[in-house]
Scaffold this motif. Structure first.
Motif, PDB file in Angstrom:
ATOM      1  N   GLY A 194       0.642  -1.268   0.090  1.00 17.35           N
ATOM      2  CA  GLY A 194      -0.053  -0.003  -0.146  1.00 17.35           C
ATOM      3  C   GLY A 194       0.856   1.396   0.107  1.00 17.35           C
ATOM      4  O   GLY A 194       0.281   2.415  -0.195  1.00 17.35           O
ATOM      5  N   VAL A 195       1.994   1.337   0.175  1.00 13.28           N
ATOM      6  CA  VAL A 195       2.953   2.449   0.246  1.00 13.28           C
ATOM      7  C   VAL A 195       3.005   2.884  -1.435  1.00 13.28           C
ATOM      8  O   VAL A 195       3.572   2.112  -2.011  1.00 13.28           O
ATOM      9  N   LYS A 196       2.658   4.056  -1.439  1.00 14.21           N
ATOM     10  CA  LYS A 196       2.739   4.620  -2.691  1.00 14.21           C
ATOM     11  C   LYS A 196       4.164   5.385  -3.264  1.00 14.21           C
ATOM     12  O   LYS A 196       4.547   5.372  -4.276  1.00 14.21           O
ATOM     13  N   GLU A 197       4.598   6.020  -2.218  1.00 18.97           N
ATOM     14  CA  GLU A 197       6.009   6.767  -2.398  1.00 18.97           C
ATOM     15  C   GLU A 197       6.740   6.591  -1.193  1.00 18.97           C
ATOM     16  O   GLU A 197       6.487   6.658  -0.062  1.00 18.97           O
ATOM     17  N   VAL A 198       8.126   6.668  -1.764  1.00 21.22           N
ATOM     18  CA  VAL A 198       9.319   6.522  -0.360  1.00 21.22           C
ATOM     19  C   VAL A 198      10.136   7.630  -0.803  1.00 21.22           C
ATOM     20  O   VAL A 198      10.653   7.704  -1.848  1.00 21.22           O
TER      21      VAL A 198
ATOM     22  N   VAL B 252      16.601  -1.417  -1.744  1.00 20.05           N
ATOM     23  CA  VAL B 252      15.651  -1.538  -0.316  1.00 20.05           C
ATOM     24  C   VAL B 252      13.982  -1.501  -0.726  1.00 20.05           C
ATOM     25  O   VAL B 252      13.195  -2.225  -0.283  1.00 20.05           O
ATOM     26  N   ILE B 253      13.791  -0.380  -1.197  1.00 22.33           N
ATOM     27  CA  ILE B 253      12.525  -0.140  -1.717  1.00 22.33           C
ATOM     28  C   ILE B 253      11.993  -1.043  -2.587  1.00 22.33           C
ATOM     29  O   ILE B 253      10.895  -1.355  -2.462  1.00 22.33           O
ATOM     30  N   ARG B 254      12.745  -1.355  -3.796  1.00 21.96           N
ATOM     31  CA  ARG B 254      12.152  -2.469  -4.602  1.00 21.96           C
ATOM     32  C   ARG B 254      11.820  -3.881  -3.924  1.00 21.96           C
ATOM     33  O   ARG B 254      10.900  -4.489  -4.340  1.00 21.96           O
ATOM     34  N   ALA B 255      12.682  -4.056  -2.875  1.00 24.12           N
ATOM     35  CA  ALA B 255      12.534  -5.244  -2.306  1.00 24.12           C
ATOM     36  C   ALA B 255      11.306  -5.399  -1.477  1.00 24.12           C
ATOM     37  O   ALA B 255      10.737  -6.355  -1.228  1.00 24.12           O
ATOM     38  N   VAL B 256      11.096  -4.020  -0.627  1.00 21.21           N
ATOM     39  CA  VAL B 256      10.227  -4.006   0.501  1.00 21.21           C
ATOM     40  C   VAL B 256       8.766  -3.495   0.045  1.00 21.21           C
ATOM     41  O   VAL B 256       7.809  -3.935   0.647  1.00 21.21           O
TER      42      VAL B 256
ATOM     43  N   PRO C 173       6.909  -2.788  -3.166  1.00 18.54           N
ATOM     44  CA  PRO C 173       7.078  -3.023  -4.669  1.00 18.54           C
ATOM     45  C   PRO C 173       6.202  -2.055  -5.544  1.00 18.54           C
ATOM     46  O   PRO C 173       6.320  -2.025  -6.688  1.00 18.54           O
ATOM     47  N   ASN C 174       5.198  -1.391  -4.940  1.00 24.54           N
ATOM     48  CA  ASN C 174       4.256  -0.699  -5.704  1.00 24.54           C
ATOM     49  C   ASN C 174       4.712   0.813  -5.565  1.00 24.54           C
ATOM     50  O   ASN C 174       4.019   1.697  -6.097  1.00 24.54           O
ATOM     51  N   ALA C 175       5.878   1.004  -4.819  1.00 20.72           N
ATOM     52  CA  ALA C 175       6.155   2.369  -4.402  1.00 20.72           C
ATOM     53  C   ALA C 175       7.066   3.237  -5.296  1.00 20.72           C
ATOM     54  O   ALA C 175       8.042   2.512  -5.951  1.00 20.72           O
ATOM     55  N   LYS C 176       6.764   4.566  -5.538  1.00 22.65           N
ATOM     56  CA  LYS C 176       7.874   5.183  -6.464  1.00 22.65           C
ATOM     57  C   LYS C 176       8.710   6.012  -5.516  1.00 22.65           C
ATOM     58  O   LYS C 176       8.455   6.145  -4.479  1.00 22.65           O
ATOM     59  N   ILE C 177       9.957   5.722  -6.107  1.00 17.82           N
ATOM     60  CA  ILE C 177      11.082   6.554  -5.319  1.00 17.82           C
ATOM     61  C   ILE C 177      11.265   8.074  -5.609  1.00 17.82           C
ATOM     62  O   ILE C 177      11.124   8.381  -6.847  1.00 17.82           O
ATOM     63  N   VAL C 178      11.216   8.895  -4.613  1.00 15.46           N
ATOM     64  CA  VAL C 178      11.378  10.390  -4.913  1.00 15.46           C
ATOM     65  C   VAL C 178      12.766  10.456  -4.157  1.00 15.46           C
ATOM     66  O   VAL C 178      12.645  10.646  -3.022  1.00 15.46           O
ATOM     67  N   ILE C 179      13.485  11.342  -4.838  1.00 13.41           N
ATOM     68  CA  ILE C 179      14.740  11.950  -4.159  1.00 13.41           C
ATOM     69  C   ILE C 179      14.340  13.125  -3.656  1.00 13.41           C
ATOM     70  O   ILE C 179      13.843  14.293  -4.283  1.00 13.41           O
ATOM     71  N   ASP C 180      14.486  13.543  -2.544  1.00 11.18           N
ATOM     72  CA  ASP C 180      14.325  14.659  -1.665  1.00 11.18           C
ATOM     73  C   ASP C 180      14.799  15.757  -2.300  1.00 11.18           C
ATOM     74  O   ASP C 180      16.197  15.896  -2.673  1.00 11.18           O
ATOM     75  N   ARG C 181      14.171  16.910  -2.518  1.00 10.02           N
ATOM     76  CA  ARG C 181      14.734  18.296  -3.414  1.00 10.02           C
ATOM     77  C   ARG C 181      15.767  18.861  -2.689  1.00 10.02           C
ATOM     78  O   ARG C 181      16.435  19.483  -3.168  1.00 10.02           O
ATOM     79  N   PHE C 182      15.839  18.895  -1.296  1.00 13.03           N
ATOM     80  CA  PHE C 182      16.632  19.762  -0.370  1.00 13.03           C
ATOM     81  C   PHE C 182      18.158  18.665  -0.748  1.00 13.03           C
ATOM     82  O   PHE C 182      19.190  19.479  -0.418  1.00 13.03           O
ATOM     83  N   HIS C 183      18.138  17.528  -0.776  1.00 13.46           N
ATOM     84  CA  HIS C 183      19.407  16.846  -0.997  1.00 13.46           C
ATOM     85  C   HIS C 183      19.843  17.318  -2.486  1.00 13.46           C
ATOM     86  O   HIS C 183      21.248  17.180  -2.395  1.00 13.46           O
TER      87      HIS C 183
END
Length: 216
Positions: A35-39, A50-54, A56-66
């Protein structure tokens, strides 16, 4: 790990190894993880695995401030190479121009007038902020970021190359404008709790205290 909607601490893991993080997070029910949509994360290389393994339906978002932090670091390196020293000069260059006072802007203009190359680098940094602050879609963000990278590569070299390698995850930001600001705030509170507790005998005691204080 935090819940950005609730500003809540969810888990603390005693490892930076992706395999250990995956093992702990997989203890949560699959239905919840699906059920997690974004990380939202920084650009540490272990996070996508980690995100792909745990999740599976989440989009990866790189934090803008980083992203902005990486470019600021490259901009500061240019400043030091040009021997424009001083903490005030660093502050003027690193700050968003919109946040400066009129006096600060006058001082910044004097500095940039003395160094045309630094002016160009500073303008590129400000252009990145403008892209992030603009009201555009994810596809529009992708177009703008790719355009920005053409000029950024000239001044920022390897930093721009790093951003290009993460371009899809960076542009996922424009879908929901998700950042890890909540996590950064919780991290600050964690440091305060640890300091006020004068440390802990072991990790488990620390984890219990942090979850007791920060889980909602």
């Amino acid at each position: 790990m935090t819940d950005l909607d609730k500003s809540s601490l969810l888990e603390v893991i005693d490892s930076h190894k992706s395999e250990d993080i995956i093992t702990v997070l997989k203890q949560q029910p699959l239905a919840m993880r699906e059920g997690v949509k974004e990380v939202c994360v920084d650009m540490w290389g272990g996070f996508p695995k980690v995100i792909r393994a745990v999740f599976p339906n989440a989009k990866i978002v790189i934090d803008r401030f980083h992203v902005q932090k990486l470019i600021n670091k490259a901009l500061n390196k240019i400043r030091l190479t040009l021997k424009i020293n001083g903490l005030k000069n660093r502050y003027l260059l690193m700050s968003n121009q919109a946040n400066l006072t009129s006096e600060d802007r006058s001082e910044l203009e004097l500095m940039l007038t003395a160094s045309p190359s630094l002016r160009i680098a500073h303008e590129i940094k400000e252009e990145l902020i403008a892209v992030y602050n603009s009201d555009i879609t994810a596809s529009g963000g992708m177009r703008q970021m790719k355009k920005w990278l053409i000029s950024a590569r000239v001044m920022f070299g390897s930093a721009a190359d790093t951003l290009e390698s993460h371009i899809e995850e960076i542009c996922n930001y424009f879908t929901n404008r998700t950042t890890s600001g909540v996590t950064e705030g919780i991290n600050t509170r964690i440091k305060l709790i640890i300091r006020q507790s004068y440390g802990f005998k072991n990790f488990d005691l620390m984890k219990e205290k942090l979850l007791a204080c920060l889980f909602k």
